[in-house]
Write a protein that holds these residues in place. Structure first.
Motif, PDB file in Angstrom:
ATOM      1  N   MET A 164       0.820  -1.202   0.000  1.00 13.93           N
ATOM      2  CA  MET A 164       0.000   0.000   0.000  1.00 13.93           C
ATOM      3  C   MET A 164       0.861   1.261   0.000  1.00 13.93           C
ATOM      4  SD  MET A 164      -1.507  -0.292   3.881  1.00 13.93           S
ATOM      5  CE  MET A 164      -2.693   1.014   3.598  1.00 13.93           C
ATOM      6  N   GLY A 165       0.233   2.384  -0.319  1.00 14.99           N
ATOM      7  CA  GLY A 165       0.957   3.628  -0.494  1.00 14.99           C
ATOM      8  C   GLY A 165       1.783   4.029   0.711  1.00 14.99           C
ATOM      9  N   ARG A 166       3.033   4.382   0.492  1.00 11.55           N
ATOM     10  CA  ARG A 166       3.967   4.888   1.493  1.00 11.55           C
ATOM     11  C   ARG A 166       4.207   3.912   2.646  1.00 11.55           C
ATOM     12  NH1 ARG A 166       6.194   9.876   0.170  1.00 11.55           N
ATOM     13  NH2 ARG A 166       5.149  10.563  -1.707  1.00 11.55           N
ATOM     14  N   VAL A 167       4.154   2.617   2.317  1.00  4.22           N
ATOM     15  CA  VAL A 167       4.454   1.611   3.330  1.00  4.22           C
ATOM     16  C   VAL A 167       5.953   1.378   3.457  1.00  4.22           C
ATOM     17  CG1 VAL A 167       4.411  -0.451   1.863  1.00  4.22           C
ATOM     18  CG2 VAL A 167       3.587  -0.610   4.231  1.00  4.22           C
ATOM     19  N   GLY A 168       6.729   1.959   2.535  1.00  3.37           N
ATOM     20  CA  GLY A 168       8.182   1.840   2.628  1.00  3.37           C
ATOM     21  C   GLY A 168       8.847   1.231   1.412  1.00  3.37           C
ATOM     22  N   LYS A 169       8.120   1.085   0.312  1.00  4.01           N
ATOM     23  CA  LYS A 169       8.695   0.465  -0.898  1.00  4.01           C
ATOM     24  C   LYS A 169       9.879   1.269  -1.431  1.00  4.01           C
ATOM     25  CE  LYS A 169       4.782   0.752  -3.120  1.00  4.01           C
ATOM     26  NZ  LYS A 169       3.948   1.378  -2.055  1.00  4.01           N
ATOM     27  N   THR A 170       9.679   2.572  -1.558  1.00  5.30           N
ATOM     28  CA  THR A 170      10.740   3.414  -2.108  1.00  5.30           C
ATOM     29  C   THR A 170      11.964   3.438  -1.197  1.00  5.30           C
ATOM     30  OG1 THR A 170       9.170   4.822  -3.299  1.00  5.30           O
ATOM     31  CG2 THR A 170      11.340   5.765  -2.826  1.00  5.30           C
ATOM     32  N   ALA A 171      11.733   3.515   0.120  1.00  3.50           N
ATOM     33  CA  ALA A 171      12.857   3.529   1.068  1.00  3.50           C
ATOM     34  C   ALA A 171      13.680   2.250   0.956  1.00  3.50           C
ATOM     35  CB  ALA A 171      12.334   3.703   2.491  1.00  3.50           C
ATOM     36  N   ILE A 172      13.018   1.123   0.822  1.00  2.00           N
ATOM     37  CA  ILE A 172      13.717  -0.159   0.691  1.00  2.00           C
ATOM     38  C   ILE A 172      14.522  -0.197  -0.605  1.00  2.00           C
ATOM     39  CG2 ILE A 172      13.338  -2.632   0.269  1.00  2.00           C
ATOM     40  CD1 ILE A 172      11.084  -2.486   2.338  1.00  2.00           C
ATOM     41  N   LEU A 173      13.896   0.235  -1.705  1.00  3.43           N
ATOM     42  CA  LEU A 173      14.587   0.189  -2.993  1.00  3.43           C
ATOM     43  C   LEU A 173      15.732   1.188  -3.062  1.00  3.43           C
ATOM     44  CD1 LEU A 173      14.240  -1.541  -5.559  1.00  3.43           C
ATOM     45  CD2 LEU A 173      12.440  -1.805  -3.865  1.00  3.43           C
ATOM     46  N   ARG A 174      15.633   2.317  -2.361  1.00  6.37           N
ATOM     47  CA  ARG A 174      16.759   3.247  -2.323  1.00  6.37           C
ATOM     48  C   ARG A 174      17.964   2.601  -1.658  1.00  6.37           C
ATOM     49  NH1 ARG A 174      13.569   8.788  -0.557  1.00  6.37           N
ATOM     50  NH2 ARG A 174      13.028   9.497  -2.670  1.00  6.37           N
ATOM     51  N   ASN A 175      17.727   1.836  -0.605  1.00  7.43           N
ATOM     52  CA  ASN A 175      18.823   1.124   0.050  1.00  7.43           C
ATOM     53  C   ASN A 175      19.398   0.051  -0.866  1.00  7.43           C
ATOM     54  OD1 ASN A 175      19.239   1.589   3.286  1.00  7.43           O
ATOM     55  ND2 ASN A 175      17.224   2.247   2.622  1.00  7.43           N
ATOM     56  N   VAL A 176      18.536  -0.666  -1.575  1.00  2.00           N
ATOM     57  CA  VAL A 176      19.001  -1.661  -2.545  1.00  2.00           C
ATOM     58  C   VAL A 176      19.845  -0.992  -3.621  1.00  2.00           C
ATOM     59  CG1 VAL A 176      18.259  -3.225  -4.396  1.00  2.00           C
ATOM     60  CG2 VAL A 176      17.099  -3.263  -2.169  1.00  2.00           C
ATOM     61  N   TYR A 177      19.344   0.108  -4.148  1.00  2.00           N
ATOM     62  CA  TYR A 177      20.029   0.839  -5.231  1.00  2.00           C
ATOM     63  C   TYR A 177      21.427   1.271  -4.813  1.00  2.00           C
ATOM     64  CZ  TYR A 177      21.066   4.867  -8.237  1.00  2.00           C
ATOM     65  OH  TYR A 177      21.672   5.770  -9.065  1.00  2.00           O
ATOM     66  N   ASN A 178      21.543   1.881  -3.642  1.00  2.56           N
ATOM     67  CA  ASN A 178      22.861   2.348  -3.203  1.00  2.56           C
ATOM     68  C   ASN A 178      23.823   1.199  -2.950  1.00  2.56           C
ATOM     69  OD1 ASN A 178      22.110   4.976  -3.458  1.00  2.56           O
ATOM     70  ND2 ASN A 178      22.341   5.517  -1.317  1.00  2.56           N
ATOM     71  N   ARG A 179      23.322   0.062  -2.501  1.00  2.00           N
ATOM     72  CA  ARG A 179      24.189  -1.100  -2.311  1.00  2.00           C
ATOM     73  C   ARG A 179      24.673  -1.644  -3.653  1.00  2.00           C
ATOM     74  NH1 ARG A 179      22.009  -5.271   2.164  1.00  2.00           N
ATOM     75  NH2 ARG A 179      23.531  -6.540   1.019  1.00  2.00           N
ATOM     76  N   LEU A 180      23.817  -1.609  -4.664  1.00  4.56           N
ATOM     77  CA  LEU A 180      24.211  -2.109  -5.978  1.00  4.56           C
ATOM     78  C   LEU A 180      25.275  -1.235  -6.616  1.00  4.56           C
ATOM     79  CD1 LEU A 180      20.751  -3.144  -7.477  1.00  4.56           C
ATOM     80  CD2 LEU A 180      22.527  -4.652  -6.547  1.00  4.56           C
ATOM     81  N   LEU A 181      25.311   0.048  -6.248  1.00  4.01           N
ATOM     82  CA  LEU A 181      26.315   0.951  -6.805  1.00  4.01           C
ATOM     83  C   LEU A 181      27.734   0.542  -6.415  1.00  4.01           C
ATOM     84  CD1 LEU A 181      24.734   4.503  -6.345  1.00  4.01           C
ATOM     85  CD2 LEU A 181      24.836   3.117  -8.409  1.00  4.01           C
ATOM     86  N   GLU A 182      27.878  -0.318  -5.404  1.00  8.44           N
ATOM     87  CA  GLU A 182      29.200  -0.770  -4.981  1.00  8.44           C
ATOM     88  C   GLU A 182      29.821  -1.729  -5.998  1.00  8.44           C
ATOM     89  OE1 GLU A 182      28.768  -2.554  -1.187  1.00  8.44           O
ATOM     90  OE2 GLU A 182      27.811  -0.812  -0.254  1.00  8.44           O
ATOM     91  N   TYR A 183      28.997  -2.277  -6.899  1.00  6.52           N
ATOM     92  CA  TYR A 183      29.482  -3.293  -7.831  1.00  6.52           C
ATOM     93  C   TYR A 183      29.766  -2.648  -9.187  1.00  6.52           C
ATOM     94  CZ  TYR A 183      27.830  -6.523  -4.292  1.00  6.52           C
ATOM     95  OH  TYR A 183      27.633  -7.184  -3.114  1.00  6.52           O
ATOM     96  N   LEU A 184      31.036  -2.597  -9.555  1.00  5.18           N
ATOM     97  CA  LEU A 184      31.466  -1.894 -10.758  1.00  5.18           C
ATOM     98  C   LEU A 184      30.921  -2.527 -12.028  1.00  5.18           C
ATOM     99  CD1 LEU A 184      33.164   0.386 -11.892  1.00  5.18           C
ATOM    100  CD2 LEU A 184      35.136  -1.141 -11.867  1.00  5.18           C
ATOM    101  N   ALA A 185      30.654  -3.827 -12.012  1.00  2.00           N
ATOM    102  CA  ALA A 185      30.191  -4.500 -13.221  1.00  2.00           C
ATOM    103  C   ALA A 185      28.735  -4.205 -13.532  1.00  2.00           C
ATOM    104  CB  ALA A 185      30.388  -6.010 -13.090  1.00  2.00           C
TER     105      ALA A 185
END
Length: 304
Positions: free
Chosen positions: A102-123
Motif C-alpha cells: 500500500m501507499g507509502r508503506v516503505g517500498k521506495t525507502a527499501i529500494l533506495r537502500n538496494v540501489y545504493n548497495r548495488l552501486l558498490e558493484y562496478l560490473a
C-alpha cells in the motif's frame, strides 16, 4: 591486474563507440556489439567484487545514476528484504522483480537502500527512474532516457524508432539494472524499449498493486508489510528525538496515536515530527483529538 585494466580500457573505448553510434541513429554492425559484450564478460566476474579497484578507477568508469539519499530502515524484516533483493539481483541476469504494498508503506525507502548497495558493484550499470505521475509510454521513455544518458531521444518522435533507440542503448550497457519506482499501472516493456528477456537486463518495479506485478510477469514478487508495534514505536521515538522521559499518561496517548497510524511509516513520521519539543500532556491530547477528527484523518491519509 594490469592486464585486466588494459582489457577494461579497451572495453570502455569500444563501448562508447557503440553508444555514440546509437545516439546518432547510425546502424552498427551486430558483430561489434557482440565483441563488446564478450569483453565485458571477461572482466565481469572480477568486477562483481565490490572495491576490487581503487576508488578513483570506479568513479572514472562508472556510468550509472548518482547515489540517492536513503532513509535509515526500521525492523529486522525490512533489512532482510533489502538483502534478499540484492542477493536475487546478483544471482540472476535476466529478471523482473515486483515490490508491492500500500501507499507509502516503505517500498521506495527499501529500494533506495538496494540501489545504493548495488552501486558498490562496478560490473553493474544501475539506473533509478521515478515513474511520471502523469503516466504514458512516451513520458516513461523520457524518464528512462534521462536516467541512462540517452540525450537525443526527445528529438525523435517516431514511436518505433524511440523504442529502437532506447532498447539499443540499454543493450550495450555492461549489465544494466533498471529500477522503476512508482509504477501504478501495467505497461508492455517491449512497447517502451526495455530489453527484458534478452539475457542481460534486470528490471525492478515498485507498485501498489499485485495485479501490476502479475501482468508485468515478475519472476519474484515481494510484498512490503506494515510495521509491527515494536518497530512503529522505534520509528516514532527515533523521529521524535525527545531526550527526556515521558509521563505514563503521555505514553498512553502516544500508543493511541500509533494505533491510528496503522503501521504506516509516513503517518508515524508525520505525527512524530509535529510533536517534537512537546512535553505537556495537554498538547498530546490535542493531537489525539485532532487526529480523531474526520477531516484531520483524511488529511493524514492523503499524505499516505
Amino acid at each position: 591486474m594490469n592486464e585486466l585494466k588494459s582489457k577494461w580500457t579497451r572495453t570502455e573505448e569500444e563501448y562508447w563507440s557503440v553508444v555514440r553510434a546509437i545516439r546518432e541513429g547510425i546502424s552498427f554492425p551486430p558483430e561489434k556489439v557482440a565483441e563488446v559484450e564478450g569483453l565485458c564478460k571477461e572482466v565481469e566476474q572480477i568486477l562483481l567484487v565490490p572495491g576490487r579497484f581503487r576508488q578513483e578507477t570506479m568513479v572514472r568508469c562508472r556510468n550509472t545514476s548518482p547515489s540517492v539519499t536513503i532513509e535509515e530502515l526500521v525492523g529486522k524484516e525490512t533489512l532482510q528484504k533489502v538483502g534478499e533483493i540484492v542477493c536475487f539481483i546478483m544471482q540472476n541476469k535476466d529478471f523482473v522483480i515486483g515490490v508491492y504494498g500500500m501507499g507509502r508503506v516503505g517500498k521506495t525507502a527499501i529500494l533506495r537502500n538496494v540501489y545504493n548497495r548495488l552501486l558498490e558493484y562496478l560490473a553493474l550499470d544501475v539506473f533509478w527512474v521515478a515513474v511520471p505521475q502523469d503516466f504514458s509510454v512516451y513520458a516513461l521513455q523520457e524518464a528512462i532516457a534521462n536516467a541512462v544518458g540517452l540525450d537525443n531521444l526527445s528529438n525523435e518522435k517516431d514511436v518505433k524508432r524511440r523504442v529502437g533507440l532506447l532498447c539499443g542503448h540499454l543493450k550495450v550497457k555492461r549489465r544494466p539494472i533498471l529500477i522503476l519506482d512508482g509504477l501504478w499501472m501495467h505497461c508492455e516493456v517491449k512497447d517502451v524499449g526495455i530489453p527484458v528477456g534478452m539475457g542481460r537486463l534486470g528490471l525492478v518495479v515498485t507498485t501498489r498493486s499485485l495485479d501490476v506485478c502479475r501482468m508485468m510477469l515478475c519472476q519474484k514478487q515481494m510484498k512490503i508489510e506494515l510495521l509491527n508495534k515494536e518497530d512503529s514505536w522505534r520509528l516514532f521515538s527515533r523521529t521524535l528525538c525527545f531526550a527526556g522521559e515521558q509521563s505514563w499518561e503521555v505514553g498512553q496517548i502516544v500508543r493511541s496515536l500509533l494505533n491510528r497510524c496503522y503501521g504506516l511509516p509516513l503517518g508515524i513520521i508525520e505525527i512524530a515530527t509535529r510533536m517534537r519539543g512537546r512535553a505537556k500532556e495537554h498538547d498530546w491530547r490535542c493531537m489525539l483529538q485532532n487526529l480523531e477528527d474526520f477531516r484531520m484523518e483524511l488529511d493524514v491519509l492523503k499524505r499516505l
